[in-house]
Write an enzyme that holds these catalytic residues in place. Structure first.
Site, mmCIF file in Angstrom:
data_model
loop_
_atom_site.group_PDB
_atom_site.id
_atom_site.type_symbol
_atom_site.label_atom_id
_atom_site.label_comp_id
_atom_site.label_asym_id
_atom_site.label_seq_id
_atom_site.Cartn_x
_atom_site.Cartn_y
_atom_site.Cartn_z
ATOM 1 C CE LYS A 44 -67.514 11.180 -23.777
ATOM 2 N NZ LYS A 44 -68.447 11.113 -24.881
ATOM 3 C CD GLU B 246 -75.197 14.864 -25.864
ATOM 4 O OE1 GLU B 246 -75.619 13.846 -25.282
ATOM 5 O OE2 GLU B 246 -73.991 15.083 -26.102
#
Ligand code: PSU
Ligand code: MN
Length: 318
Positions: A158, A25
């Protein structure tokens, strides 16, 4: 009909030859990491994928063109941020094309573009998820995982997020969560969240077999392969948690919302921990690209399925 994705020559050649390709990404480059670590991480990840015998395909929208496979000058353009760079998730892609914009792709939009380009495996850092608190902020990464058949190699979600709720969300929407050599979901900067994964796998071959079985059963979601950060670079959990708490309070006080939340929190956690979280972030990105890119290649099976991704159903490759 899938929209046109322009692949680099290397990606196109690998794909047409049926050899392995691993998507990467670009939001992590343009919005997730500080210069010059971002360029270094992008190049390291590509090199790690290549060292594992696969072709790296970093995804972004460059001047309105959906691209898989970027040259070095373009990676540097994204990393230097000398011009505005949009953070593009699924909803933003059409508008970015219409405007001829420069944009970095999140996990969600990278999965989508990878899928359109016939790529089945994608390595990244941490996925987005359900944010903490009652604000109702849920990353578009989650619904993308529920609807797009790409295997995402990551270090869990995350740590700034609400991990139990993120895991519940994945369960509700049918996304398998495999722990790579671990029984618990990694927590990004640290090796474990303490939350059980759905299933442990101890090798890439095992992961590939389960992913194939998932798709072969007619299921069309993504699959998470969660890999803990290498021990040597894992951050101290107490430092990390204290920094996250402080960053969250600051975000709230400053009224940060929408797509800016994640870059703000990651940036502040890196500053507050004096670079400890940044070191962990860089290590896990490289590790995910290295270990898993190579292993998926050696496992063979995942890659053998890749040529069929343009049909929505992938029944017969087992
Ligand atoms: N992981 C990182 N750094 C990042 C991101 C993930 O180590 O910058 C990015 C990914 O692109 C992910 C996005 O898709 O953050 C999630 O943003 P949001 O929470 O706004 O959906
Ligand atoms: Mn959000």
């Amino acid at each position: 009909m899938s929209p046109t994705v322009v692949c680099s020559e290397a990606v196109r050649a690998a794909r047409d030859a049926g050899s392995p390709v691993v998507a990467l990404e670009s939001t992590v480059i343009a919005h997730g990491l500080p210069w010059p670590h971002n360029l270094e991480a992008a190049l390291d990840m590509e090199a790690a994928v290549a060292a594992g015998g696969a072709t790296p395909a970093t995804v972004a929208v460059i001047d309105g063109v959906l691209r898989a496979g970027l040259d070095r000058a373009t990676l540097e353009r994204l990393a230097r941020r000398a011009e505005p760079i949009r953070k593009l998730t699924r909803r933003d892609l059409g508008m970015a094309v219409a405007d001829g914009a420069l944009g970095a792709t999140t996990v969600a939009s990278t999965m989508l573009i990878a899928h359109w380009a016939g790529i089945r495996v994608f390595a990244t850092g941490g996925i987005g998820g359900v944010h903490r608190g009652a604000g109702g902020d849920v990353s578009a990464d989650l619904p993308e995982l529920a609807r797009t058949p790409v295997a995402v190699i990551c270090a869990g979600a995350k740590a700034i997020l609400d991990l139990p709720r993120t895991l519940e969300w994945l369960e509700t929407f049918g996304v398998p969560v495999l722990g790579y050599q671990t029984d618990t979901l990694p927590a990004f900067f640290v090796r474990s969240s303490g939350l059980a994964v759905q299933r442990r796998v101890d090798s890439a071959t095992e992961a590939a077999r389960l992913i194939h079985a998932h798709w072969a059963a007619g299921l069309e979601s993504g699959v998470l392969i969660a890999v803990p950060v290498p021990e040597a670079q894992a951050a101290d959990p107490d430092h990390t948690n204290a920094a996250i708490a402080q960053a969250l309070a600051e975000a709230e006080a400053a009224g940060v919302h929408g797509p800016s939340v994640t870059p703000f929190l990651l940036g502040r956690v890196a500053e507050i921990t004096g670079g400890e979280s940044l070191a962990a972030n860089l290590a896990l990105l490289r590790h995910n690209a290295a270990v898993r890119g190579g292993d998926c290649d050696r496992a063979g099976g995942l890659m053998a399925a890749r040529g069929r991704t343009r049909s929505r159903r992938v029944p017969e490759f087992l």
